[in-house]
Each structure stands twice: as structure tokens, then as C-alpha cells.
Design a protein around this motif. Structure first.
Motif, PDB file in Angstrom:
ATOM      1  N   ARG A  99       1.056   6.557   3.265  1.00 11.25           N
ATOM      2  CA  ARG A  99       0.174   7.727   3.250  1.00 11.25           C
ATOM      3  C   ARG A  99       1.058   8.969   3.184  1.00 11.25           C
ATOM      4  O   ARG A  99       2.066   9.043   3.870  1.00 11.25           O
ATOM      5  CB  ARG A  99      -0.703   7.749   4.504  1.00 11.25           C
ATOM      6  CG  ARG A  99      -1.751   6.649   4.515  1.00 11.25           C
ATOM      7  CD  ARG A  99      -2.696   6.807   5.681  1.00 11.25           C
ATOM      8  NE  ARG A  99      -3.792   7.713   5.398  1.00 11.25           N
ATOM      9  CZ  ARG A  99      -5.037   7.338   5.096  1.00 11.25           C
ATOM     10  NH1 ARG A  99      -5.338   6.064   5.031  1.00 11.25           N
ATOM     11  NH2 ARG A  99      -5.971   8.225   4.865  1.00 11.25           N
ATOM     12  N   GLN A 115      -7.105   1.537   8.767  1.00 10.75           N
ATOM     13  CA  GLN A 115      -6.071   2.096   7.890  1.00 10.75           C
ATOM     14  C   GLN A 115      -6.587   2.506   6.510  1.00 10.75           C
ATOM     15  O   GLN A 115      -5.994   3.345   5.841  1.00 10.75           O
ATOM     16  CB  GLN A 115      -4.969   1.050   7.748  1.00 10.75           C
ATOM     17  CG  GLN A 115      -3.759   1.487   6.994  1.00 10.75           C
ATOM     18  CD  GLN A 115      -2.481   0.943   7.630  1.00 10.75           C
ATOM     19  OE1 GLN A 115      -1.796   1.628   8.352  1.00 10.75           O
ATOM     20  NE2 GLN A 115      -2.172  -0.310   7.358  1.00 10.75           N
ATOM     21  N   THR A 116      -7.677   1.871   6.072  1.00 14.80           N
ATOM     22  CA  THR A 116      -8.179   2.176   4.727  1.00 14.80           C
ATOM     23  C   THR A 116      -9.191   3.323   4.727  1.00 14.80           C
ATOM     24  O   THR A 116      -9.802   3.608   3.703  1.00 14.80           O
ATOM     25  CB  THR A 116      -8.816   0.935   4.070  1.00 14.80           C
ATOM     26  OG1 THR A 116      -9.874   0.470   4.915  1.00 14.80           O
ATOM     27  CG2 THR A 116      -7.806  -0.188   3.895  1.00 14.80           C
ATOM     28  N   SER A 117      -9.363   3.997   5.856  1.00 11.91           N
ATOM     29  CA  SER A 117     -10.243   5.171   5.895  1.00 11.91           C
ATOM     30  C   SER A 117      -9.712   6.225   4.930  1.00 11.91           C
ATOM     31  O   SER A 117      -8.503   6.368   4.764  1.00 11.91           O
ATOM     32  CB  SER A 117     -10.276   5.757   7.308  1.00 11.91           C
ATOM     33  OG  SER A 117     -10.654   4.775   8.247  1.00 11.91           O
ATOM     34  N   LYS A 118     -10.623   6.985   4.291  1.00  9.27           N
ATOM     35  CA  LYS A 118     -10.170   7.943   3.273  1.00  9.27           C
ATOM     36  C   LYS A 118      -9.333   9.058   3.902  1.00  9.27           C
ATOM     37  O   LYS A 118      -8.232   9.339   3.454  1.00  9.27           O
ATOM     38  CB  LYS A 118     -11.369   8.560   2.545  1.00  9.27           C
ATOM     39  CG  LYS A 118     -12.311   7.562   1.902  1.00  9.27           C
ATOM     40  CD  LYS A 118     -11.699   6.785   0.739  1.00  9.27           C
ATOM     41  CE  LYS A 118     -12.639   5.704   0.235  1.00  9.27           C
ATOM     42  NZ  LYS A 118     -13.010   4.658   1.232  1.00  9.27           N
ATOM     43  N   THR A 119      -9.885   9.698   4.935  1.00 13.52           N
ATOM     44  CA  THR A 119      -9.157  10.763   5.615  1.00 13.52           C
ATOM     45  C   THR A 119      -9.026  10.381   7.082  1.00 13.52           C
ATOM     46  O   THR A 119     -10.000   9.918   7.691  1.00 13.52           O
ATOM     47  CB  THR A 119      -9.920  12.098   5.480  1.00 13.52           C
ATOM     48  OG1 THR A 119     -10.025  12.424   4.090  1.00 13.52           O
ATOM     49  CG2 THR A 119      -9.224  13.236   6.220  1.00 13.52           C
ATOM     50  N   ILE A 120      -7.809  10.539   7.626  1.00 12.69           N
ATOM     51  CA  ILE A 120      -7.580  10.159   9.023  1.00 12.69           C
ATOM     52  C   ILE A 120      -7.101  11.380   9.802  1.00 12.69           C
ATOM     53  O   ILE A 120      -6.207  12.115   9.366  1.00 12.69           O
ATOM     54  CB  ILE A 120      -6.543   9.018   9.125  1.00 12.69           C
ATOM     55  CG1 ILE A 120      -7.108   7.761   8.444  1.00 12.69           C
ATOM     56  CG2 ILE A 120      -6.180   8.732  10.592  1.00 12.69           C
ATOM     57  CD1 ILE A 120      -6.126   6.605   8.338  1.00 12.69           C
ATOM     58  N   GLN A 126     -15.266   7.718   5.259  1.00  9.98           N
ATOM     59  CA  GLN A 126     -14.681   8.889   4.600  1.00  9.98           C
ATOM     60  C   GLN A 126     -13.736   9.609   5.561  1.00  9.98           C
ATOM     61  O   GLN A 126     -12.713  10.133   5.157  1.00  9.98           O
ATOM     62  CB  GLN A 126     -15.793   9.859   4.169  1.00  9.98           C
ATOM     63  CG  GLN A 126     -16.753   9.309   3.128  1.00  9.98           C
ATOM     64  CD  GLN A 126     -16.048   8.949   1.844  1.00  9.98           C
ATOM     65  OE1 GLN A 126     -15.195   9.689   1.358  1.00  9.98           O
ATOM     66  NE2 GLN A 126     -16.370   7.788   1.300  1.00  9.98           N
ATOM     67  N   ARG A 181       0.850  -1.173   0.000  1.00 14.11           N
ATOM     68  CA  ARG A 181       0.000   0.000   0.000  1.00 14.11           C
ATOM     69  C   ARG A 181       0.893   1.234   0.000  1.00 14.11           C
ATOM     70  O   ARG A 181       1.825   1.293   0.793  1.00 14.11           O
ATOM     71  CB  ARG A 181      -0.819  -0.030   1.291  1.00 14.11           C
ATOM     72  CG  ARG A 181      -2.151   0.596   1.204  1.00 14.11           C
ATOM     73  CD  ARG A 181      -2.826   0.534   2.575  1.00 14.11           C
ATOM     74  NE  ARG A 181      -3.646   1.719   2.709  1.00 14.11           N
ATOM     75  CZ  ARG A 181      -4.797   1.881   2.071  1.00 14.11           C
ATOM     76  NH1 ARG A 181      -5.258   0.940   1.292  1.00 14.11           N
ATOM     77  NH2 ARG A 181      -5.485   2.989   2.207  1.00 14.11           N
ATOM     78  N   ALA A 233      -2.739  -6.290   7.914  1.00 12.12           N
ATOM     79  CA  ALA A 233      -3.170  -5.029   8.525  1.00 12.12           C
ATOM     80  C   ALA A 233      -3.161  -3.885   7.508  1.00 12.12           C
ATOM     81  O   ALA A 233      -2.752  -2.773   7.807  1.00 12.12           O
ATOM     82  CB  ALA A 233      -2.313  -4.692   9.741  1.00 12.12           C
ATOM     83  N   ALA A 234      -3.603  -4.211   6.296  1.00 13.47           N
ATOM     84  CA  ALA A 234      -3.755  -3.237   5.218  1.00 13.47           C
ATOM     85  C   ALA A 234      -2.423  -2.663   4.728  1.00 13.47           C
ATOM     86  O   ALA A 234      -2.385  -1.632   4.074  1.00 13.47           O
ATOM     87  CB  ALA A 234      -4.725  -2.110   5.586  1.00 13.47           C
ATOM     88  N   ALA A 235      -1.329  -3.364   5.000  1.00 13.22           N
ATOM     89  CA  ALA A 235      -0.034  -2.932   4.458  1.00 13.22           C
ATOM     90  C   ALA A 235       0.067  -3.293   2.976  1.00 13.22           C
ATOM     91  O   ALA A 235       0.823  -2.691   2.232  1.00 13.22           O
ATOM     92  CB  ALA A 235       1.106  -3.576   5.239  1.00 13.22           C
TER      93      ALA A 235
END
Ligand SMILES: Cc1cc2nc3c(=O)[nH]c(=O)nc-3n(C[C@H](O)[C@H](O)[C@H](O)COP(=O)(O)OP(=O)(O)OC[C@H]3O[C@@H](n4cnc5c(N)ncnc54)[C@H](O)[C@@H]3O)c2cc1C
Ligand SMILES: Nc1ncnc2c1ncn2[C@@H]1O[C@H](COP(=O)(O)O)[C@@H](O)[C@H]1O
Lengths: 261, 320
Positions: free
Chosen positions: A235, B276-281, B258, A232, B133-135
Motif C-alpha cells: 500500500r 487488508q483489502t478495504s479500499k481506504t484504511i 470502501q 499484492r 492474509a491478502a499478501a
């Protein structure tokens, strides 16, 4: 008669390590140190508690995995399980969950059981479907995702906290149970337990011992395939501000700029 | 055109949003046929039709509520035999995954869980998943049998695409194992009036930094000002401050809203796995070294008891 409990445990790469895929897109088991999946410690713990409550019970821990997976069995034995079964075969590399459920079902049948206990999900694959598959293969009731479990007079009862409701479940033995991390902290092995574990029997089995043809397992026997795995993208670094009294307002400004308010 | 089975998640005919998302995905693969088990098919059918269901196969029997999982597998297996679908899509919940897996085994098919996207491919549906874990993001496919895929909430938009969606009776014969695990009693979860955690567009979470059950009011107030769901870290749940049903992470819910606002949460790998895959954190934490800031699009280093109430007031003021 003795209550025969079999606990299925998985040896997984440490989640706090830098986990990756190998060239063939299977989990890279060399990149990161392995351990007994933390979620399976809860399964061992509940098996121990069920055994302690029964007059007479014997716990066998079973794993399907490479040579190093013995470490996971040792840990479970040092927590108090009585004996272990290790299914190991080069042909198993790349087996999918359907294939793993076949191997585990044969291993569990080979061992003999009244109750099978598993974790809620493995911490590497995180599918959480093996318990249901194993119950389907064994032809026994699945009493799964339990946050609380007990066995009495040949009946297993437990609580399953689902999305919409909390359910009280009941089934007759033989049965398969899976437990969540809400079921109660797992004990630490005592020094005595660690020493005792070294002398406990570990039976090694390969596919031919279980009457499984190599074509039914491994990457070639899998019913699903991973075609691509991409890291991924990191960020992009965000804006970090220090609160000097206006932090909440600055945050509101950011949220407004992103049209959230 | 090939038909695609969509398992309907509903409460007495009130269709839950993830099922409508599945209809969007199913339309990419063929003609969606909804499978509705339990009471309420007549209520659900117009909604399912509006979102693309060409048919609604319905069965109602006490077994669906009185026994765990297996009766539903029996019904889906009957539907698969009747329809010979190109794929079966099931919402990814604990139960949905168990149903899907057992169905796949019976059909002699592979199973993919927790897809976050599904597209048509040359060799059948291609599922996108998150791993470790969404890596990582992976693309997978079923190589044998009828692809059975479970899909996470928030993986596709809800779209209207009116179709016939007439209700047809589905014949189900329960097998020997259907009555194996009895549901002795059921206590429905109390509604908080807030959006469902996994379906919400905005999630506001609290962790150990919140410091106590009563302090969660601060997190809830922000959530309510934004119309958000409330989440919690495992540390907060284990401390008994917030219910486990609100836990976000590896052993809780996995959310992909989102906007995700983490308050007093350090950002351990098991927590990240679920958000981790949330659009904005966004993160509020008094420790500038907290790993959560590595993920944050916007972070405030500070005391959440100062920052969060100020933010809540500001949101309310701006919303008027
Ligand atoms: C198998 C397994 C599964 C797990 N599953 C999950 C899971 O599903 N979900 C999950 O969340 N965890 C899970 N965990 C636990 C995870 O490893 C962490 O322990 C947990 O996420 C920590 O929660 P936390 O961030 O709230 O607490 P901490 O790590 O203690 O962090 C608290 C943070 O709050 C900050 N803080 C304190 N006071 C304030 C204040 N006044 N204002 C602002 N900031 C403040 C601190 O600086 C700190 O960064 C799992 C662990 C294991 C082993
Ligand atoms: N290779 C394996 N060997 C033994 N048990 C396993 C194995 N894989 C999974 N399990 C068990 O099945 C549970 C769920 O795994 P999974 O469906 O892969 O998430 C785990 O918690 C283990 O109890």
C-alpha cells in the motif's frame, strides 16, 4: 466400549512469517518454519476434553503432509493424544482439498473411529471445507463450526454460532465435528507430556497402504489449478499525523476529501 | 446460452445483498438461474428477476431449517442435474462454503472458495482470490467438472438487469444423510439496526485499546455518525467487550468495505487477514510504531478517546 476419537491436524507455515508460493504455485513450505496449525490446537483440546469426560477413550491424531509434519503430530501427542498416523508420500505434493479429503477419509477409516474432530480451517489454505468433505466421504453427520461441544451416550451436541442465528445441534455417533477458536483455549503441553510423547506410537502410511492411486492426488490429480499468484502491491505510504488536539478534525477533513462525509 | 446456478441466501424470502452481487457475476458467465430453498420464493423472485435471474428454481421443505447443510446440498445437486449449469456460484459464508464443497464432491467437480472476483475465461470461469492474509492475489480455475465457486460479499456491484425470473418447482429427494444433524433449537441474532458487517460500505472497529465493554460506545457513536457497521479485534472479543459475531480477521469476518477505521488495534497479521483489502484504511493508535500504520491511507497517532469523539462531532456537524 472405548470411544475412538480421531483428530485431523495440519502442519502449516507460520502465519507470522513471510509466506509465499513456490515456483509451481503451491504453498512454499521451505520459506517459513512450520507448526501445528493454531486452529487445530482447539480440535486437539476439545478431543482431550471429550475423552476426559468419557469412561474410556482413545485419541489418534492424523496428518497428511511432508516429513516435517511429524512435528505437528508430536505437539498433539505432547498435549495428550495417545497415538498418531502420518500419511506421507512424494506423490501428495500439490494435492488440492478434494484430494486431501480422499486421503484423510481413507486414513480415518483405516484407523477406525466413532468421532472425528477437526479445526475450523487451516491457517494456510483457510478454506474451511475439509470437514464437510470428510463427512461427505465418510457418510457420517457433520456437526461443524462448533463453539461448544460435548458427547454423551453416543450423541454429540454442540452450539454453532452462524451469521443469522446461534444453533444447537445434535447427531448420533459416528460423526464428524469441527470446532472454532471460540471453543476454549488449548492447553500447553506439560514437561511430562513432552517426554511421554516421544514414546507414543506414530504409524507411517503411504498411498499404497491406503489403496489410493497416485493419479488421484498431487498437482496432476487436482480438480482446480492456480494459474497466477502475484504479491499484492504494498500500500502506498499514507499520511500519518500526530494528534496535537486537532487529530479528529484533521481526520474528518481527510474523510471529506475522500467524499466519505 | 449456458446457464449458471446461483444459490440464494435469504431470510424468509428477503434476499441478502451478496446474492445480488452473485447475479452480477453470473451474468458474465451465462444466464443466471437462482435456486431458492425454504419459504419465501414468491417474495424473492421479483427481486432476483430484477437483477438478472432468468428462472427461480424453488423448493420448500422443513428439512432445510431442521437439519444442517446436507438437505441444501441434496437440493442443489438436484438443480445441477436438472440444469446442467456451466458453473455454480454460492455466497461465501461458513454454511455456503460447506454446501459448495459437498456439492462439488458429488458432481465430481473442483471447488474454489472465497473468490473476490469471477470472470469468464477461455477454459471456464477464472476466480480471483486473496492468499496468505491478502499478501498475494491468485487467479484460479476449476479443471474438472462443473466449476463450484464461493464468492465473498462486496466482490461485485449490484446491478439491475431485468429478466423473466419465473418461479419453477424444484423436485428434491432427500438422501440418507440429510437428516443426520438435527438443529434442535435456533436463537436468531438480535438486530443492532446497524448495517451487516460484511456488507457495509464503512466499518468502524475497536481493539484492545478501547479498554472495556462500556467504552465501545465511543466506537459505536462514530459508526452511527457514518452509518457504518461496528467491528472488533479478537483481543476485544476475547476480553468479552464485544460479540464474536463482530470480530474481524482470520477467525472472524473478512470485510472489504470502501472505508475501514481501526481504533486501538495494533494490526496483527490475523487481523489484517480480514480487512487488508478495504479500499481506504484509517487508523487511530497511540503507538506510532503500530503495524496498522503500514496499511493506513491516513493515520492519527493519538489517544482514541480524544480523537474519536472529536471526529464523531465533526462528522455530525458536517452532515448537518
Ligand atoms: C489462529 C489465530 C487466529 C486469530 N484470529 C484473529 C482474528 O480473526 N481477528 C483478530 O483481530 N485477531 C486475531 N488473532 C489475534 C491477533 O494475533 C492479535 O492478538 C489481535 O488482533 C490483537 O488485537 P488488538 O490489535 O486489539 O490488540 P493489541 O495488539 O494489544 O493492540 C492494541 C493497540 O491499541 C493501542 N492503544 C491502546 N490504548 C490506546 C488508546 N487509548 N488510544 C489509541 N490506541 C490505543 C496500542 O498502541 C496497540 O497498538 C488471531 C490469532 C491467532 C493465533
Ligand atoms: N493435510 C491435512 N492433514 C490433516 N488434517 C487436515 C489437513 N488439511 C486440513 N485438515 C483438517 O481440516 C481442517 C480444515 O482445513 P481446510 O478446509 O483446509 O481449511 C483443518 O483445521 C484440519 O483439522
Amino acid at each position: 466400549m472405548s470411544l475412538r476419537i480421531v483428530v485431523a491436524v495440519k502442519y502449516v507455515p507460520d502465519a507470522t512469517g513471510d509466506r509465499r508460493f513456490a515456483a509451481d504455485l503451491t504453498t512454499d513450505r521451505d520459506a517459513v518454519d512450520g507448526l501445528l496449525s493454531e486452529l487445530d490446537e482447539y480440535a486437539v483440546e476439545q478431543a482431550l476434553q471429550i475423552a476426559e469426560a468419557a469412561d474410556d477413550a482413545e485419541i489418534t491424531v492424523v496428518t497428511v503432509g511432508p516429513e516435517d509434519a511429524k512435528d505437528a503430530l508430536r505437539k498433539a501427542l505432547s498435549m495428550g493424544a495417545h497415538k498418531a498416523v502420518h500419511v506421507e508420500d512424494d506423490a501428495l505434493h500439490g494435492t488440492d482439498v478434494i484430494g486431501t479429503s480422499l486421503v484423510l477419509a481413507k486414513a480415518v477409516e483405516h484407523t477406525g473411529f466413532d468421532l472425528v474432530v477437526t479445526g475450523m480451517a487451516s491457517t494456510d489454505g483457510t478454506m474451511g471445507v475439509l470437514p464437510a468433505l470428510l463427512a461427505e466421504r465418510l457418510g457420517v453427520p457433520q456437526v461443524t463450526l462448533l463453539s461448544q461441544v460435548s458427547v454423551e451416550d453416543g450423541t454429540v451436541t454442540g452450539r454453532r454460532d452462524g451469521d443469522a442465528a446461534s444453533e444447537q445441534l445434535q447427531a448420533s455417533l459416528p460423526a464428524l465435528v469441527s470446532v472454532t477458536d471460540q471453543s476454549g483455549e488449548a492447553r500447553y503441553p506439560s514437561f511430562k507430556g513432552i517426554m511421554a510423547a516421544k514414546k507414543k506410537p506414530v504409524e507411517s502410511l503411504d498411498l499404497s497402504d491406503l489403496g489410493i492411486d497416485a493419479s488421484e492426488v498431487g498437482l496432476g490429480g487436482a480438480w482446480s489449478a492456480v494459474d497466477e499468484a502475484t504479491a499484492r502491491p504494498a500500500r502506498t505510504a499514507g499520511t500519518i499525523v500526530k494528534d496535537e488536539g486537532e487529530g479528529g478534525k484533521q481526520l474528518a477533513e481527510f474523510l471529506a476529501s475522500q467524499k466519505f462525509i | 446460452m449456458a446457464e449458471v446456478l446461483v444459490y440464494v441466501d435469504h431470510v424468509d424470502g428477503a434476499v441478502r445483498k451478496p446474492t445480488l452481487e452473485l447475479l452480477t457475476l453470473a451474468r458474465r458467465l451465462g444466464e443466471p438461474v437462482a435456486v431458492h430453498l425454504g419459504p419465501g420464493a414468491e417474495t424473492a423472485a421479483p427481486v432476483l428477476a430484477e437483477h438478472g435471474a432468468t428462472r427461480v428454481l424453488a423448493a420448500d421443505a422443513p428439512e432445510f431449517a431442521d437439519y444442517l447443510v446436507v438437505p441444501k446440498v441434496d437440493a442443489l445437486e438436484a438443480a445441477a442435474q436438472a440444469v446442467q449449469p456451466a458453473a455454480v456460484l454460492v455466497p461465501s459464508s461458513g454454511e455456503g462454503k460447506e454446501i459448495a464443497a459437498r456439492l462439488a464432491l458429488r458432481l465430481g467437480s473442483g471447488v474454489i472458495t472465497d473468490a473476490v472476483d469471477v470472470e469468464a475465461g477461455e477454459q471456464g470461469p477464472v476466480a480471483t482470490q486473496s492468499a496468505f492474509a491478502a499478501a498475494f492475489t491468485t487467479k484460479s480455475r476449476i479443471t474438472r467438472g462443473t466449476p463450484v465457486i464461493t464468492v465473498k460479499p462486496n466482490s461485485a456491484p449490484v446491478e439491475t438487469a431485468p429478466a423473466a425470473g419465473a418461479v419453477e418447482a424444484l423436485e428434491v429427494t432427500f438422501g440418507d444423510l440429510a437428516r443426520g444433524t438435527k438443529v434442535v433449537s435456533r436463537t436468531p441474532r438480535e438486530s443492532t439496526g446497524r448495517p451487516e458487517l460484511t456488507e457495509a460500505a464503512i466499518v468502524v472497529s475497536g481493539g484492545r485499546g478501547v479498554g472495556g465493554a462500556e467504552n465501545f460506545a465511543v466506537v459505536e457513536a462514530l459508526a452511527d455518525s457514518l452509518g457504518a457497521a461496528v467491528g472488533a479485534s479478537r483481543a476485544a472479543v476475547d476480553a468479552g467487550w464485544y460479540p464474536h459475531s463482530n470480530q474481524v480477521g482470520q477467525t472472524g469476518k473478512s470485510v472489504s468495505p470502501q472505508l475501514y477505521i481501526a481504533n486501538g488495534i495494533s494490526g496483527a497479521i490475523q487481523h489484517r487477514a480480514g480487512m487488508q483489502t478495504s479500499k481506504t484504511i484509517v487508523a487511530v493508535n497511540k503507538d506510532p510504531e503500530a503495524p496498522i500504520f503500514d496499511l493506513a491511507d491516513y493515520g492519527v497517532v493519538g489517544d482514541l478517546f480524544q480523537v474519536v469523539p472529536q471526529l464523531t462531532e465533526e462528522v455530525k456537524a458536517r452532515k448537518g
